[in-house]
Design an enzyme around this catalytic site. Structure first.
Site, mmCIF file in Angstrom:
data_model
loop_
_atom_site.group_PDB
_atom_site.id
_atom_site.type_symbol
_atom_site.label_atom_id
_atom_site.label_comp_id
_atom_site.label_asym_id
_atom_site.label_seq_id
_atom_site.Cartn_x
_atom_site.Cartn_y
_atom_site.Cartn_z
ATOM 1 N N ASN A 76 60.750 -52.409 -11.217
ATOM 2 C CA ASN A 76 61.440 -52.757 -9.966
ATOM 3 C C ASN A 76 61.876 -51.497 -9.222
ATOM 4 O O ASN A 76 61.926 -51.476 -7.985
ATOM 5 C CB ASN A 76 62.657 -53.631 -10.267
ATOM 6 N N GLU A 90 55.170 -56.034 -9.409
ATOM 7 C CA GLU A 90 55.747 -57.399 -9.309
ATOM 8 C C GLU A 90 56.063 -57.822 -7.882
ATOM 9 O O GLU A 90 57.145 -58.354 -7.613
ATOM 10 C CB GLU A 90 57.013 -57.497 -10.169
ATOM 11 N N GLU A 140 53.675 -54.859 -18.883
ATOM 12 C CA GLU A 140 55.053 -55.075 -19.345
ATOM 13 C C GLU A 140 55.038 -56.255 -20.302
ATOM 14 O O GLU A 140 54.644 -57.360 -19.919
ATOM 15 C CB GLU A 140 56.007 -55.382 -18.186
ATOM 16 N N GLN A 187 60.696 -51.426 -22.835
ATOM 17 C CA GLN A 187 60.383 -50.080 -22.397
ATOM 18 C C GLN A 187 60.434 -49.177 -23.610
ATOM 19 O O GLN A 187 60.473 -49.678 -24.725
ATOM 20 C CB GLN A 187 61.348 -49.669 -21.304
HETATM 21 O O1 AHR Z 1 61.252 -53.879 -17.629
HETATM 22 C C1 AHR Z 1 62.332 -54.358 -16.886
HETATM 23 C C2 AHR Z 1 61.907 -54.951 -15.550
HETATM 24 O O2 AHR Z 1 61.200 -56.132 -15.782
HETATM 25 C C3 AHR Z 1 60.969 -54.134 -14.696
HETATM 26 O O3 AHR Z 1 61.623 -53.216 -13.904
HETATM 27 C C4 AHR Z 1 60.318 -55.175 -13.839
HETATM 28 O O4 AHR Z 1 59.028 -54.810 -13.431
HETATM 29 C C5 AHR Z 1 60.348 -56.423 -14.694
HETATM 30 O O5 AHR Z 1 60.843 -57.512 -14.011
#
Ligand code: AHR
Length: 510
Positions: free
Chosen positions: A78, A179, A298, A356
């Site tokens: 994001n 996204e 992700e 992450q």
């Molecule tokens: O990984 C956390 C968030 O999850 C990321 O920033 C976004 O791309 C997703 O909604």
């Protein structure tokens, strides 16, 4: 012995003929976003006792290497949708402090592109960069590409050289935004708007560098109302100029429904199959031979509903503790099973990034000025990344099933294997909450093999976690198995809620 104590039984056959595809190293990717403490006090903490000359935590670098990460996506997420990459390059004293609208925090820009690429080199990982297609567009993406990859002799490449990076960064893998189907995204777009912008940006980036690998944004989740039609529209616009379409998925245990949570990989399998079908539908419609592959850039366990109910930190904090989920044994088993699903789709999933890397929904945790440690989910990732090699083999699994609220009837056991010149590796989970499963592995098609190692992650308390005080409370244990397997069949006990890896090596003369 009560019937609950009688183990259930399951059986798999490991057959080298059942080859799916080669194991791609990029399946073991991760993600570093300017979010919470992923960058600041995660990978970077100049005052930390282990910091190197550039301020990177050596303890985190060592754990990143141990995790076996191959590629790392950066800088968001994001965050990227309102990011100006220029803010993060050049002398630090001139870098502006900005508001990050995605996470309502203050971004100091102490770390930017050049530092990230330096960190990636030190960690031995390939950088995967995202361009901002939320508030920005083609021109800024081209500028970033020129700065990052052009050797020298142009305004922006010379600026990189002046900033201390004489060699081009040579970044091959780029995400065209993040996204943008999500209303929460700065610069959220319709599929037609995004598809057009992604295609224009991809075409322009390829004019500069034809051999880039480009990822178009797919849906931010399979439960999005536009899922399916988003992918179709975006690919109809951009098919010829992109290589991959992205998928994002997060799973969590909802109160009272661990059974569904333990079957999360069923959802991942279905999600992948649906995106493959959509991409191939567009391929047929366009009458082209090129296939689009998938970038699952992700995925993880994320207690998102907890985060959503707590809301953002008040004010505009710097590097706050955000999304710092502490993972338990069940979460680790689910992560192990999601890796099984990714391997099983190695023919179409080319890139996958666990989201992450550190502190933020992450396998690695740190304390500022203090230790770094492995969360429970670190272990199945590290073992899979280290030992999955050669070809992925589809396994015929015969196992009892159980009923889940979301996915209907699901097998209790899921498994995949890989095979290379040295032997084969089996990855297997038992999703049962209370029943042990006696697994028979028919290894006869492999010829003569011996057991080199069996690692198992399980615990009497499926809620057990690792903490700074007890960093190794949960870790895989070695289990001894018959070696070589009797009559070409290996038997092992899979405890309830467990992940197991068995390494088999070819015996001499086989
Ligand atoms: O990984 C956390 C968030 O999850 C990321 O920033 C976004 O791309 C997703 O909604």
């Amino acid at each position: 012995m009560s019937s609950r104590e009688v183990p259930l039984s399951a059986r798999v056959v490991v057959d080298p003929a059942a080859k799916i595809a080669a194991v791609g190293r990029r399946l073991f990717g991760s993600f570093v976003e300017h979010l919470g403490r992923c960058v600041y006090t995660g990978i970077y903490e100049p005052d930390h006792p282990t910091a190197d000359d550039d301020g990177f935590r050596r303890d985190v670098l060592a754990l990143t290497e141990e995790l076996g990460v191959s590629v790392v996506r950066y800088p968001g997420g994001n965050f990227v949708s309102n990011y100006r990459w220029e803010d993060g390059v050049g002398p630090r004293e001139h870098r502006p402090v900005r508001r990050d609208l995605a996470w309502r925090t203050i971004e100091t820009n102490e770390i930017g592109l050049d530092e990230f690429v330096t960190w990636a080199g030190r960690a031995g990982v390939e950088p995967m960069l995202a361009v901002n297609l939320g508030t920005r567009g083609v021109a800024e993406a081209l500028d970033l590409l020129e700065y990052a990859n052009h050797p020298s002799g142009t305004a922006l490449s010379d600026r990189r050289v002046r900033n201390g990076a004489p060699d081009p960064h040579g970044v091959r893998l780029w995400c065209l935004g993040n996204e943008l189907d999500g209303p929460w995204q700065t610069g959220h777009k319709t599929a037609a708007e995004y598809g057009r912008l992604a295609a224009e940006t991809a075409r322009a980036m390829r004019q500069a560098e034809p051999d880039l690998e480009l990822v178009a944004c797919g849906s931010s989740g399979s439960s999005m109302p536009t899922f399916g039609s988003w992918e179709a529209t975006v690919l109809e616009e951009a098919y010829d100029v992109v290589d991959y379409i992205s998928l994002h998925a997060y799973y969590e245990e909802h109160d009272g429904d661990p059974a569904t949570f333990l079957a999360s990989s069923v959802d991942m399998d279905r999600f992948i199959d649906a995106v493959v079908a959509t991409a191939d539908h567009v391929r047929a419609k366009l009458g082209v031979s090129k296939r689009i592959h998938l970038s699952f850039d992700e995925w993880n366990v994320w207690y998102l509903s907890r985060f959503q109910s707590e809301g953002p930190e008040p004010g505009w904090p710097r590097a706050p503790r955000l999304l710092e989920d502490t993972y338990n044994v069940t979460d680790a088993v689910v992560v192990g099973s999601l890796l099984i699903s990714l391997l099983r789709h190695a023919d179409r999933v080319a890139v996958a990034c666990q989201a992450q890397l550190v502190n933020v929904i992450a396998p690695i945790m740190t304390e500022p000025g203090g230790p770094a440690w492995r969360q429970t989910i670190f272990h199945p990732f590290a073992a899979t990344a280290r030992h999955a090699s050669g070809d992925v083999l589809r396994l015929a699994v015969e196992a009892p099933t159980y009923e889940t609220e979301r996915f209907g009837e699901v097998p209790l056991v899921d498994a995949v294997a890989t095979r290379d010149d040295e032997g084969a590796v089996l990855f297997v989970v038992n999703r049962s909450l209370e029943r042990e499963v006696a697994l028979t592995v028919d290894v006869r098609p492999l010829g003569s093999v011996a057991v080199a190692e069996c690692l198992q992650l399980a615990d009497a308390d499926r809620h057990a976690r690792n903490t700074a005080e007890a960093p190794d409370r949960v870790r895989p244990r070695r289990v001894s198995l018959d070696a070589p397997p009797a009559d070409g069949e290996l038997t092992m006990a899979l405890p309830p809620v467990s992940w197991t890896m068995v390494r088999l090596v070819a015996s001499p003369g086989s």
